[in-house]
Design an enzyme around this catalytic site. Sequence first.
Site, short mmCIF file in Angstrom:
data_model
loop_
_atom_site.label_atom_id
_atom_site.label_comp_id
_atom_site.label_asym_id
_atom_site.label_seq_id
_atom_site.Cartn_x
_atom_site.Cartn_y
_atom_site.Cartn_z
CG MET A 163 9.75 -38.26 -27.80
SD MET A 163 8.48 -38.57 -26.56
CE MET A 163 9.48 -39.04 -25.16
CG ASP A 189 4.67 -37.75 -23.78
OD1 ASP A 189 4.83 -38.82 -23.31
OD2 ASP A 189 3.69 -37.41 -24.11
CB THR A 190 11.11 -36.23 -21.38
OG1 THR A 190 10.18 -35.26 -20.88
CG2 THR A 190 12.48 -35.92 -20.87
CB VAL A 191 14.92 -37.25 -25.51
CG1 VAL A 191 16.29 -37.91 -25.74
CG2 VAL A 191 13.97 -37.66 -26.63
#
Length: 531
Positions: free
Chosen positions: A59, A350-352
């Site tokens: 992520m 898709d990332t935090v």
Amino acid sequence: MFRDFHAPGRSAVYAPHVMAATSHPLATNAALEILREGGTAVDAAVAAMAVHSVVEPHMTGIGGDCFALVAQPDGTLAGMNSSGRAAKNVSADKLIADGLLDITPDSIHAVTVPGALRGWEKLLKDHGRFSFDKVLKRAIGYARDGYAVLPRVAFDWKHAVDHLKRDEAASEMFLKEGRAPVDGEVMRNPQLARTLEAVANGGADAFYLGAVAEEIAAVVQSKGGYLTVEDLAAHEAVDVTPVTTDYRGITVAELPPNGQGIIALVMLELMKRFDWADLDPTGPERFHLEMEIAKLAYAGRDRFLADPEMMEFDPKDFLSSSYIDRLAKLINTDAVLPRQPEEVLSPKSDTVYLTVVDKDGLAVSLINSLYHGFGSGIATPKSGILLQNRGACFTLEEGHPNQIAGGKRPMHTIIPAMALKDGLPYMSFGVMGGGYQPCGHAHVLSNHLDYGMNVQEAIDCPRMFINEKSLSLQAETGVPFETVEALKALGHEVSIVPTPIGGGQAIMFDRINNGLIGGSDPRKDGCALGY
């Protein structure tokens, strides 16, 4: 309002002093540790994001980019953009001459300069009390000694096996005998631990100057890319002025392009032209309107958003009343909107993600990403860094403001958000999910402000999104069957997505009871906690 305690779910979290909301329990714990030791919300957020970079490698990571919004207790806002640029020596003409039709996510030319660490360093300098040696401690420990893979992480990991196998270093670091780890299995990245230790001792220069930068450039060039050590050395995190609009008495702040935050504000402005309160929050009328609004807003994004130095319009042009009114008139409550021509979308005719609030009321909204799962799938064997593929957001279309060019920043999907009420911080929030994020911001805010949901309920509520190419609709399994069928009857093409749409975190200021209320997305493994 009480949730159904017979059904699976989670309650909103209440705490009187501080709170952290992240998508991984180890990251939330790292943030709380820093807060207990006297760190600010920013110190805690960087510590948490560093942990994410180890324990959720698909992520996010130090090979990616970051953006942040910081709200002072008096409501003063600061924005930061630390997105990396394309290599100085790349051009659309060169790539077209090499036979490329576009820049695919698995292309070496999708690798842009990693911006994350310069961003973290700037945040610590501007708003923190601690330095890298303290806030990276937990992340270094997990990378060196190991961490157990959580269920959602394992679920995502198994879908990236073939992607990782394309690169020898990535395969060795992130696969076990050619397979993805299962939940509970311990993973380590000693190479990344050593890199983080170097940063803890020498700051971000240890990444952007010297051996690490040399290895990144050498790996990219060995695969036909153009990135150089000079490109890495030149990267800077910059201050940006947030863009705002009002919705139902709340001021919503987003970062300006090259991120897509302005599209969330366009959606909110369009939503103000319709009455939502009488619509079922999971009914077909609500989702039809929301998706039609998203179609218009996103079509404008795809045509006009880019590095602000190359944009034809000022971001505020997209929020003008005349432009919003013109778009709103195109929406029919009982008919599906066709794709619109450019002249309609132009604003001139898709990332935090995690958030932390500290005892002084400082709030940070921070987002960090590799773009697609495991980014480019290319890793540096000595330093243990996964490189992002954010350059896949560029286009090769001649004359397009987002056409790839040397030293240019791509249009970015990751966006933090902040909301104010009566001039004071009200909610620090964000929604993960690539292109979904502006729609997610509008959806979560509407859940809260139009339907009275608390922050946890607003995050939990089922989601839909548009297929950004075909404009068909994608629904989570939680969207009622009757809603899906009614949308189909209206003329929408609707499919059920195999994985949940994005994630999200939020912390709200409870001014009445002088505390904090947190929510964390059950679509991920994380939690909100405070004390």
